[in-house]
Motif scaffolding. Structure first.
Motif, PDB file in Angstrom:
ATOM      1  N   GLU A   1       0.832  -1.213   0.000  1.00  0.00           N
ATOM      2  CA  GLU A   1       0.000   0.000   0.000  1.00  0.00           C
ATOM      3  C   GLU A   1       0.861   1.255   0.000  1.00  0.00           C
ATOM      4  OE1 GLU A   1      -4.086  -0.873   2.440  1.00  0.00           O
ATOM      5  OE2 GLU A   1      -2.234  -0.846   3.620  1.00  0.00           O
ATOM      6  N   LEU A   2       1.940   1.221   0.783  1.00  0.00           N
ATOM      7  CA  LEU A   2       2.835   2.378   0.862  1.00  0.00           C
ATOM      8  C   LEU A   2       3.477   2.661  -0.492  1.00  0.00           C
ATOM      9  CD1 LEU A   2       4.404   4.546   2.397  1.00  0.00           C
ATOM     10  CD2 LEU A   2       6.032   2.767   3.098  1.00  0.00           C
ATOM     11  N   CYS A   3       3.982   1.621  -1.145  1.00  0.00           N
ATOM     12  CA  CYS A   3       4.610   1.814  -2.456  1.00  0.00           C
ATOM     13  C   CYS A   3       3.620   2.401  -3.462  1.00  0.00           C
ATOM     14  CB  CYS A   3       5.167   0.490  -2.972  1.00  0.00           C
ATOM     15  SG  CYS A   3       6.623  -0.090  -2.080  1.00  0.00           S
ATOM     16  N   LYS A   4       2.405   1.889  -3.444  1.00  0.00           N
ATOM     17  CA  LYS A   4       1.385   2.385  -4.377  1.00  0.00           C
ATOM     18  C   LYS A   4       1.092   3.860  -4.133  1.00  0.00           C
ATOM     19  CE  LYS A   4      -3.337   1.502  -6.004  1.00  0.00           C
ATOM     20  NZ  LYS A   4      -4.578   0.727  -5.799  1.00  0.00           N
ATOM     21  N   ARG A   5       0.944   4.271  -2.854  1.00  0.00           N
ATOM     22  CA  ARG A   5       0.661   5.681  -2.546  1.00  0.00           C
ATOM     23  C   ARG A   5       1.820   6.575  -2.968  1.00  0.00           C
ATOM     24  NH1 ARG A   5      -2.721   8.443   0.983  1.00  0.00           N
ATOM     25  NH2 ARG A   5      -4.216   6.905   0.188  1.00  0.00           N
TER      26      ARG A   5
ATOM     27  N   ILE B   1      11.077   1.667  -7.430  1.00  0.00           N
ATOM     28  CA  ILE B   1      10.443   2.018  -6.169  1.00  0.00           C
ATOM     29  C   ILE B   1      11.000   1.183  -5.011  1.00  0.00           C
ATOM     30  CG2 ILE B   1       8.522   0.389  -6.358  1.00  0.00           C
ATOM     31  CD1 ILE B   1       8.329   4.025  -5.066  1.00  0.00           C
ATOM     32  N   ALA B   2      11.482  -0.013  -5.315  1.00  0.00           N
ATOM     33  CA  ALA B   2      12.044  -0.874  -4.267  1.00  0.00           C
ATOM     34  C   ALA B   2      13.362  -0.324  -3.718  1.00  0.00           C
ATOM     35  CB  ALA B   2      12.256  -2.291  -4.810  1.00  0.00           C
ATOM     36  N   ASN B   3      14.048   0.523  -4.486  1.00  0.00           N
ATOM     37  CA  ASN B   3      15.260   1.168  -3.986  1.00  0.00           C
ATOM     38  C   ASN B   3      14.929   2.313  -3.038  1.00  0.00           C
ATOM     39  OD1 ASN B   3      17.107  -0.398  -5.435  1.00  0.00           O
ATOM     40  ND2 ASN B   3      16.968   0.937  -7.237  1.00  0.00           N
ATOM     41  N   GLN B   4      13.762   2.913  -3.260  1.00  0.00           N
ATOM     42  CA  GLN B   4      13.412   4.135  -2.528  1.00  0.00           C
ATOM     43  C   GLN B   4      12.540   3.864  -1.300  1.00  0.00           C
ATOM     44  OE1 GLN B   4      15.748   5.670  -5.169  1.00  0.00           O
ATOM     45  NE2 GLN B   4      14.877   7.000  -3.650  1.00  0.00           N
ATOM     46  N   VAL B   5      11.751   2.822  -1.344  1.00  0.00           N
ATOM     47  CA  VAL B   5      10.885   2.458  -0.215  1.00  0.00           C
ATOM     48  C   VAL B   5      11.316   1.070   0.262  1.00  0.00           C
ATOM     49  CG1 VAL B   5       8.520   2.113   0.580  1.00  0.00           C
ATOM     50  CG2 VAL B   5       8.992   3.800  -1.210  1.00  0.00           C
ATOM     51  N   VAL B   6      11.791   0.996   1.494  1.00  0.00           N
ATOM     52  CA  VAL B   6      12.361  -0.260   1.990  1.00  0.00           C
ATOM     53  C   VAL B   6      11.721  -0.655   3.319  1.00  0.00           C
ATOM     54  CG1 VAL B   6      14.563   0.117   0.827  1.00  0.00           C
ATOM     55  CG2 VAL B   6      14.248   0.955   3.164  1.00  0.00           C
TER      56      VAL B   6
ATOM     57  N   PHE C   1      -3.521   8.398   6.941  1.00  0.00           N
ATOM     58  CA  PHE C   1      -2.638   7.934   5.873  1.00  0.00           C
ATOM     59  C   PHE C   1      -2.944   6.469   5.608  1.00  0.00           C
ATOM     60  CE2 PHE C   1       1.495   6.120   4.463  1.00  0.00           C
ATOM     61  CZ  PHE C   1       1.654   6.864   3.301  1.00  0.00           C
ATOM     62  N   LEU C   2      -3.424   6.180   4.403  1.00  0.00           N
ATOM     63  CA  LEU C   2      -3.827   4.825   4.032  1.00  0.00           C
ATOM     64  C   LEU C   2      -4.839   4.255   5.024  1.00  0.00           C
ATOM     65  CD1 LEU C   2      -0.330   3.425   2.955  1.00  0.00           C
ATOM     66  CD2 LEU C   2      -2.195   4.149   1.462  1.00  0.00           C
ATOM     67  N   GLY C   3      -5.725   5.125   5.498  1.00  0.00           N
ATOM     68  CA  GLY C   3      -6.774   4.719   6.429  1.00  0.00           C
ATOM     69  C   GLY C   3      -6.344   4.682   7.875  1.00  0.00           C
ATOM     70  N   SER C   4      -5.058   4.800   8.159  1.00  0.00           N
ATOM     71  CA  SER C   4      -4.546   4.796   9.532  1.00  0.00           C
ATOM     72  C   SER C   4      -4.362   6.233  10.021  1.00  0.00           C
ATOM     73  CB  SER C   4      -3.218   4.046   9.602  1.00  0.00           C
ATOM     74  OG  SER C   4      -3.390   2.694   9.255  1.00  0.00           O
ATOM     75  N   THR C   5      -4.380   6.404  11.340  1.00  0.00           N
ATOM     76  CA  THR C   5      -4.182   7.728  11.938  1.00  0.00           C
ATOM     77  C   THR C   5      -2.696   7.976  12.180  1.00  0.00           C
ATOM     78  OG1 THR C   5      -6.322   7.627  13.050  1.00  0.00           O
ATOM     79  CG2 THR C   5      -4.744   9.213  13.901  1.00  0.00           C
ATOM     80  N   ILE C   6      -2.227   9.143  11.740  1.00  0.00           N
ATOM     81  CA  ILE C   6      -0.857   9.538  12.063  1.00  0.00           C
ATOM     82  C   ILE C   6      -0.884  10.061  13.496  1.00  0.00           C
ATOM     83  CG2 ILE C   6       1.094  11.024  11.460  1.00  0.00           C
ATOM     84  CD1 ILE C   6      -0.045  11.180   8.620  1.00  0.00           C
ATOM     85  N   GLU C   7      -0.384   9.257  14.428  1.00  0.00           N
ATOM     86  CA  GLU C   7      -0.449   9.597  15.844  1.00  0.00           C
ATOM     87  C   GLU C   7       0.594  10.637  16.227  1.00  0.00           C
ATOM     88  OE1 GLU C   7      -2.734   8.792  17.814  1.00  0.00           O
ATOM     89  OE2 GLU C   7      -3.734   7.111  16.824  1.00  0.00           O
ATOM     90  N   GLN C   8       1.792  10.458  15.738  1.00  0.00           N
ATOM     91  CA  GLN C   8       2.875  11.404  16.026  1.00  0.00           C
ATOM     92  C   GLN C   8       3.618  11.723  14.739  1.00  0.00           C
ATOM     93  OE1 GLN C   8       5.057   9.279  19.272  1.00  0.00           O
ATOM     94  NE2 GLN C   8       4.956  11.232  20.324  1.00  0.00           N
TER      95      GLN C   8
END
Length: 509
Positions: free
Chosen positions: A77-81, A113-118, A439-446
């Protein structure tokens, strides 16, 4: 009459030749710059080039941010966003190619994208919490250079963190400053929008327009807007650079801003070296970060209102108190001492933040770490903040960075070293969204971030308001401050002291 006609025609033809020459020179320079090493791309600005070259073994010019999210998110999901939103910005698809004259942004033909998001897995250390493990890893990544064969950014996903996930984001400062990166952040979150389409800029039609467009306008546009908030007189005078006819009617204003510029330039150049505390010295090659639970923003506002101070005055006073108490606990005598922090000042219209790049100046703020009385200290901070209003130092610092981008690396290092000797810390104070983001349905807590320190500066302090709280974070060089948590642990007690003393004051007066 004939003579006048002939003279007019000669002038017209001379002007036409001059315009053609200027266009030819400009075109040749553009081709030469973008054609170096046979590469086609966009030339990097001199200010951004300065940040690119400022990396050192002790301080990398990388902005580091952390998000904690609940519930967790997946790697796919992160890579797609990121592909859908972040890659809309050209800079995040481009690598940097340096040459003797500067650098060029070039499309990365091998972008993956695999080099940039790990994926990142936190080690399980005995007796350590997940937060401590995350802090340790963030400190390590702050000193890990980004791969210059690819775009200068990376996102690390910790899929399992305190019942959710955590993101560690690293972006080289040559891509953008903090304000621009907030715009990037807002495009990534749920409901965010892609950056506006840029309109192709028309080439200047004559030499005068070329000079104004290349040298004067970028300076005055950002300066006037920024100084308008700090000092009406200075902003009005700088406006004359864009409209000389207006300036001719007020030579007093020109003289006034000229004097202000001279005084501020002298103040920057003649600034003495900073106080010699244990936080000042030659940094090593490792970093540590720490942060505390958010302080309720409404409480900070209430204290500021009661004391007739700004939120910034209150927060900066608590920072000064926390650093002072940290040094006292280590046995240092700091009574009457003060340290200098460089504070970034935005010099761009907020509606242009999506354009990325670096458009900010720096202003030196002296923190009275030796004042123990919290009320006395907050009023001293307020006095110093008021004294900075109307200053043109942020603009001068911006121009200094632009100049250093034109110089060879040793000369640029000398400028950076000068600022380092006169400063103990880099401090940022950024207002964020009042409500927590998704973010992707989750809450950014901090949400936390740290801007890089340059030269021999070994302390970075960040203050960020978000979701109804104020988050305080510190990054330190371990040679100068091996345990930044000890500074963090003083922040909340310092705010508590200020709150209690404020409640004890006679409010009716």
């Amino acid at each position: 009459m004939v003579t006048r006609i002939v003279a007019t025609e000669v002038a017209r033809r001379a002007g036409s030749r001059a315009r053609k020459t200027a266009r030819a020179v400009q075109s040749h320079a553009t081709r030469a710059a973008s054609g170096i090493l046979g590469l086609a791309g966009e030339r990097m600005t001199k200010v951004d080039t300065a940040w690119l070259r400022m990396d050192s073994p002790s301080n990398l010019m990388v902005i580091v941010g952390v998000w904690t999210l609940k519930p967790g998110i997946s790697y796919a999901e992160l890579c797609k966003r990121v592909e859908e939103r972040l890659l809309k910005y050209n800079r995040f698809r481009q690598r940097v190619v340096e040459d003797a004259a500067g650098a060029t942004w070039v499309e990365d033909a091998e972008f993956d994208i695999a080099n940039q998001v790990v994926r990142e897995k936190l080690p399980k250390a005995k007796g350590a919490t997940q937060q401590q493990a995350l802090q340790k890893r963030v400190g390590e990544l702050a000193m890990e250079p980004l791969d210059r064969a690819h775009p200068l950014w990376r996102i690390h996903l910790v899929e399992d963190y305190e019942g959710g996930s955590a993101l560690i984001v690293r972006i080289h400062h040559c891509i953008a400053d903090g304000i621009a990166l907030i715009s990037v952040t807002m495009s990534l979150v749920d409901g965010g929008a892609a950056p506006p389409e840029r309109r192709r800029k028309q080439a200047p039609s004559n030499p005068e327009e070329w000079i104004a467009d290349t040298l004067i306008k970028p300076f005055t546009d950002i300066s006037v807007k920024a100084l308008g908030k700090m000092g009406e007189g200075a902003a009005k005078s700088l406006e004359m650079l864009r409209d000389p006819q207006q300036g001719l009617s007020s030579s007093f204003d020109v003289a006034k801003v000229g004097l202000q510029l001279v005084n501020d330039a002298a103040a920057l150049l003649l600034m003495p070296d900073d106080s010699k505390t244990r936080l000042k010295g030659k940094p090593g090659r490792s970093k540590r970060v720490a942060w505390c639970p958010p302080v309720p923003l409404e409480e900070v506002k209430a204290v500021g209102k009661a004391l007739n101070c700004s939120i910034n005055d209150v927060l900066l006073s608590c920072v000064a108190g926390a650093i002072g108490e940290y040094l006292r606990e280590l046995g240092d005598d700091v009574d009457g001492q003060e340290i200098r922090a460089m504070v970034p000042v935005n010099l761009r219209p907020m509606e242009q933040a999506y354009k990325l790049g670096n458009r900010f100046g720096l202003v030196p703020l002296v923190l009275p770490i030796g004042i123990q009385n919290p009320i006395e200290r907050v009023y001293e901070v307020r006095r110093r903040m008021n004294a900075l209003k109307g200053s043109t130092q942020p603009v001068l610092a911006f121009l200094t960075l632009a100049l250093s981008g034109l110089l060879i690396k040793p000369a640029q290092d000398a400028i950076t070293s000068m600022f380092g000797r006169k400063t103990t810390a880099v401090m940022t104070n950024v207002p964020g969204p009042r409500e927590k983001l998704k973010f992707l349905g989750s809450t950014i807590e901090q949400t936390l971030f740290w801007v890089p320190q340059s030269g021999d500066i070994g302390l970075g302090v960040s203050i960020l308001s978000y979701g109804g709280g104020v988050q305080f974070g510190v990054i330190t060089d371990t040679t100068l401050c091996p345990d930044p948590q000890k500074i963090i642990d003083q922040f909340e007690p310092e705010f508590g002291k200020l709150s209690v003393v404020t409640l004890m004051l006679p409010w009716g007066e």
